[in-house]
Structure formats: structure tokens, C-alpha cells
Design a protein around this motif. Structure first.
Motif, PDB file in Angstrom:
ATOM      1  N   THR A   1       0.834  -1.205   0.000  1.00  0.00           N
ATOM      2  CA  THR A   1       0.000   0.000   0.000  1.00  0.00           C
ATOM      3  C   THR A   1       0.869   1.256   0.000  1.00  0.00           C
ATOM      4  N   ARG A   2       1.929   1.263   0.828  1.00  0.00           N
ATOM      5  CA  ARG A   2       2.833   2.427   0.861  1.00  0.00           C
ATOM      6  C   ARG A   2       3.521   2.630  -0.480  1.00  0.00           C
ATOM      7  N   ILE A   3       3.939   1.542  -1.123  1.00  0.00           N
ATOM      8  CA  ILE A   3       4.582   1.650  -2.437  1.00  0.00           C
ATOM      9  C   ILE A   3       3.612   2.271  -3.437  1.00  0.00           C
ATOM     10  N   ARG A   4       2.373   1.780  -3.441  1.00  0.00           N
ATOM     11  CA  ARG A   4       1.372   2.310  -4.374  1.00  0.00           C
ATOM     12  C   ARG A   4       1.102   3.788  -4.100  1.00  0.00           C
ATOM     13  N   GLU A   5       0.986   4.156  -2.822  1.00  0.00           N
ATOM     14  CA  GLU A   5       0.751   5.558  -2.472  1.00  0.00           C
ATOM     15  C   GLU A   5       1.918   6.439  -2.904  1.00  0.00           C
ATOM     16  N   MET A   6       3.135   5.942  -2.730  1.00  0.00           N
ATOM     17  CA  MET A   6       4.312   6.705  -3.132  1.00  0.00           C
ATOM     18  C   MET A   6       4.320   6.918  -4.645  1.00  0.00           C
ATOM     19  N   LEU A   7       3.980   5.879  -5.395  1.00  0.00           N
ATOM     20  CA  LEU A   7       3.941   6.008  -6.851  1.00  0.00           C
ATOM     21  C   LEU A   7       2.881   7.006  -7.292  1.00  0.00           C
ATOM     22  N   ILE A   8       1.740   6.974  -6.638  1.00  0.00           N
ATOM     23  CA  ILE A   8       0.668   7.911  -6.983  1.00  0.00           C
ATOM     24  C   ILE A   8       1.079   9.334  -6.621  1.00  0.00           C
ATOM     25  N   ALA A   9       1.687   9.510  -5.448  1.00  0.00           N
ATOM     26  CA  ALA A   9       2.094  10.841  -4.994  1.00  0.00           C
ATOM     27  C   ALA A   9       3.147  11.457  -5.904  1.00  0.00           C
ATOM     28  N   HIS A  10       4.002  10.628  -6.493  1.00  0.00           N
ATOM     29  CA  HIS A  10       5.084  11.133  -7.325  1.00  0.00           C
ATOM     30  C   HIS A  10       4.865  10.858  -8.806  1.00  0.00           C
ATOM     31  N   LYS A  11       3.632  10.632  -9.169  1.00  0.00           N
ATOM     32  CA  LYS A  11       3.297  10.332 -10.560  1.00  0.00           C
ATOM     33  C   LYS A  11       3.741  11.449 -11.494  1.00  0.00           C
ATOM     34  N   ASP A  12       3.518  12.706 -11.083  1.00  0.00           N
ATOM     35  CA  ASP A  12       3.898  13.837 -11.925  1.00  0.00           C
ATOM     36  C   ASP A  12       5.404  13.895 -12.142  1.00  0.00           C
ATOM     37  N   VAL A  13       6.179  13.504 -11.141  1.00  0.00           N
ATOM     38  CA  VAL A  13       7.644  13.474 -11.282  1.00  0.00           C
ATOM     39  C   VAL A  13       8.042  12.418 -12.305  1.00  0.00           C
ATOM     40  N   PHE A  14       7.417  11.240 -12.232  1.00  0.00           N
ATOM     41  CA  PHE A  14       7.727  10.173 -13.181  1.00  0.00           C
ATOM     42  C   PHE A  14       7.366  10.582 -14.606  1.00  0.00           C
ATOM     43  N   ILE A  15       6.242  11.254 -14.760  1.00  0.00           N
ATOM     44  CA  ILE A  15       5.826  11.718 -16.087  1.00  0.00           C
ATOM     45  C   ILE A  15       6.830  12.732 -16.620  1.00  0.00           C
ATOM     46  N   ARG A  16       7.280  13.668 -15.773  1.00  0.00           N
ATOM     47  CA  ARG A  16       8.239  14.692 -16.194  1.00  0.00           C
ATOM     48  C   ARG A  16       9.583  14.051 -16.575  1.00  0.00           C
ATOM     49  N   VAL A  17      10.027  13.073 -15.798  1.00  0.00           N
ATOM     50  CA  VAL A  17      11.275  12.374 -16.110  1.00  0.00           C
ATOM     51  C   VAL A  17      11.156  11.689 -17.467  1.00  0.00           C
ATOM     52  N   GLU A  18      10.006  11.078 -17.720  1.00  0.00           N
ATOM     53  CA  GLU A  18       9.772  10.421 -19.010  1.00  0.00           C
ATOM     54  C   GLU A  18       9.836  11.430 -20.158  1.00  0.00           C
ATOM     55  N   GLN A  19       9.251  12.609 -19.956  1.00  0.00           N
ATOM     56  CA  GLN A  19       9.283  13.650 -20.980  1.00  0.00           C
ATOM     57  C   GLN A  19      10.712  14.117 -21.240  1.00  0.00           C
ATOM     58  N   VAL A  20      11.478  14.312 -20.177  1.00  0.00           N
ATOM     59  CA  VAL A  20      12.866  14.756 -20.322  1.00  0.00           C
ATOM     60  C   VAL A  20      13.666  13.696 -21.075  1.00  0.00           C
ATOM     61  N   GLU A  21      13.449  12.427 -20.759  1.00  0.00           N
ATOM     62  CA  GLU A  21      14.152  11.349 -21.465  1.00  0.00           C
ATOM     63  C   GLU A  21      13.834  11.382 -22.957  1.00  0.00           C
ATOM     64  N   LYS A  22      12.579  11.615 -23.309  1.00  0.00           N
ATOM     65  CA  LYS A  22      12.193  11.688 -24.723  1.00  0.00           C
ATOM     66  C   LYS A  22      12.881  12.872 -25.403  1.00  0.00           C
ATOM     67  N   GLN A  23      12.921  14.017 -24.700  1.00  0.00           N
ATOM     68  CA  GLN A  23      13.580  15.193 -25.262  1.00  0.00           C
ATOM     69  C   GLN A  23      15.061  14.924 -25.476  1.00  0.00           C
ATOM     70  N   LEU A  24      15.687  14.268 -24.510  1.00  0.00           N
ATOM     71  CA  LEU A  24      17.108  13.953 -24.636  1.00  0.00           C
ATOM     72  C   LEU A  24      17.351  13.004 -25.808  1.00  0.00           C
ATOM     73  N   MET A  25      16.459  12.054 -25.997  1.00  0.00           N
ATOM     74  CA  MET A  25      16.609  11.139 -27.130  1.00  0.00           C
ATOM     75  C   MET A  25      16.506  11.901 -28.441  1.00  0.00           C
ATOM     76  N   ASN A  26      15.568  12.856 -28.519  1.00  0.00           N
ATOM     77  CA  ASN A  26      15.440  13.676 -29.728  1.00  0.00           C
ATOM     78  C   ASN A  26      16.689  14.512 -29.935  1.00  0.00           C
ATOM     79  N   GLN A  27      17.213  15.095 -28.849  1.00  0.00           N
ATOM     80  CA  GLN A  27      18.431  15.895 -28.955  1.00  0.00           C
ATOM     81  C   GLN A  27      19.607  15.028 -29.399  1.00  0.00           C
ATOM     82  N   ASP A  28      19.686  13.812 -28.864  1.00  0.00           N
ATOM     83  CA  ASP A  28      20.750  12.887 -29.270  1.00  0.00           C
ATOM     84  C   ASP A  28      20.694  12.621 -30.769  1.00  0.00           C
ATOM     85  N   GLN A  29      19.492  12.417 -31.281  1.00  0.00           N
ATOM     86  CA  GLN A  29      19.328  12.171 -32.717  1.00  0.00           C
ATOM     87  C   GLN A  29      19.751  13.388 -33.525  1.00  0.00           C
TER      88      GLN A  29
END
Length: 177
Positions: free
Chosen positions: A119-147
Motif C-alpha cells: 500500500t505504501r509503495i502504491r501511495e508513493m507512486l501515486i504521490a510522485h506520478k507527476d515526477v515520473f511523467i516529467r522524467v519520461e518527458q525529459v528522457e524523450k527530449q534527450l533522445m530527440n536531442q541525441d538524434q
């Protein structure tokens, strides 16, 4: 009900949660140790109550998953607890169902602790969902920049290679020169 005297540290339980088939699961051998029973006793109890454990509650590792897991996680030859056979993998729902099958006081207390950790793991993931989404976006941008950087270097490389080829002079040519 009396409080269990020997509690298991949360870190130990958390280190026994694996991701298999994109699910967070715990293995029969780890649960057996936490519950204070032998792995074969736990497996027998599950087999006797097979209807309580549909595929989304518990599954057996495939041979390929088992070999991959063994090569990644097992380092000691003395650590043979349940490793001769493919382990059962219990999802969160399967762990809850195990409390119905293994009815010892220790199993009940450990199960409650495990469910609280999930339950704590699930709550932590939900609480930091926006951080995970932002990290994913940054990774995509970096991949585009790499290309784009790779493309830039390819153009520069072509330009440098062409620079070594002697070129014909262009412009007006005077007579006599």
C-alpha cells in the motif's frame, strides 16, 4: 491477538519484491522464510486450495523467466531454498489470499505487514506520478536531442571529407594566364 515478538524489517520485505511479467510479486521461497514454514509446505497449501489462486493472484515462473531470475539474483550455491523448482509468484491479491490458506499467527502478522508495504509503495507512486511523467518527458527530449546531435555530426563529417577532395577552380579565366 498478541503482537508478534519478532517483526521483520520492512527493508527485508521490500527487497523480496520482484518485478516479473510487469507485476510486483513475491516468491514462494521468500514468503516461506518470512512465514516460518518450508517452501514445500507453502506450495502444498496453495495446491490444495488452487481455486483461491487464479492467474492474476499467483503464477508459476516459466523456465526462461526462472533461468533469468536465477542468473540475476542467486549468487550462493548453498542458497538452494526452492531453487530446484520454478517458484510460485504471488501478486498483492495472492498474498492476501495466502493469509486464508496459512493460518498461523506469524503468517497473519507478516501478511499484514506485507500488505501495508504494498500500500505504501502504491501511495508513493501515486504521490510522485507527476515526477515520473516529467522524467519520461525529459528522457524523450534527450533522445530527440541525441538524434539531432548525431545528424549534425554526420553532416560535419561529410563536410570534412569533401574538404580533402581537390576542387576545380571557378571564376573568370584570363587569356595567357
Amino acid at each position: 491477538m498478541s503482537q508478534l515478538k519478532t517483526t521483520v524489517p520492512d527493508e527485508i520485505v521490500m527487497n523480496k519484491i520482484y518485478k516479473i511479467r510487469d507485476q510486483k510479486v513475491m516468491l514462494d521461497r521468500d514468503l516461506a522464510v518470512l512465514y516460518g514454514v518450508e517452501t514445500k509446505v507453502l506450495k502444498q497449501a496453495v495446491r490444495r486450495n488452487r481455486l483461491r489462486f487464479p492467474e492474476d493472484f499467483m503464477f508459476e515462473m516459466s523456465s526462461e523467466e526462472f533461468n533469468d531470475w536465477r542468473s540475476q539474483n542467486v549468487t550462493s550455491k548453498n542458497d538452494k531454498q526452492g531453487l530446484r523448482y520454478k517458484p510460485f509468484c504471488f501478486t498483492e491479491q495472492g498474498l492476501t489470499m495466502l493469509s486464508c490458506v496459512l493460518n498461523s499467527e506469524r503468517a497473519i502478522h507478516v501478511n499484514i505487514q506485507i500488505i501495508r508495504i504494498y500500500t505504501r509503495i502504491r501511495e508513493m507512486l501515486i504521490a510522485h506520478k507527476d515526477v515520473f511523467i516529467r522524467v519520461e518527458q525529459v528522457e524523450k527530449q534527450l533522445m530527440n536531442q541525441d538524434q539531432k546531435i548525431e545528424q549534425l555530426f554526420n553532416h560535419l563529417r561529410q563536410f570534412i571529407e569533401k574538404e580533402h577532395i581537390p576542387r576545380e577552380e571557378i571564376g573568370y579565366k584570363r587569356k595567357g594566364k
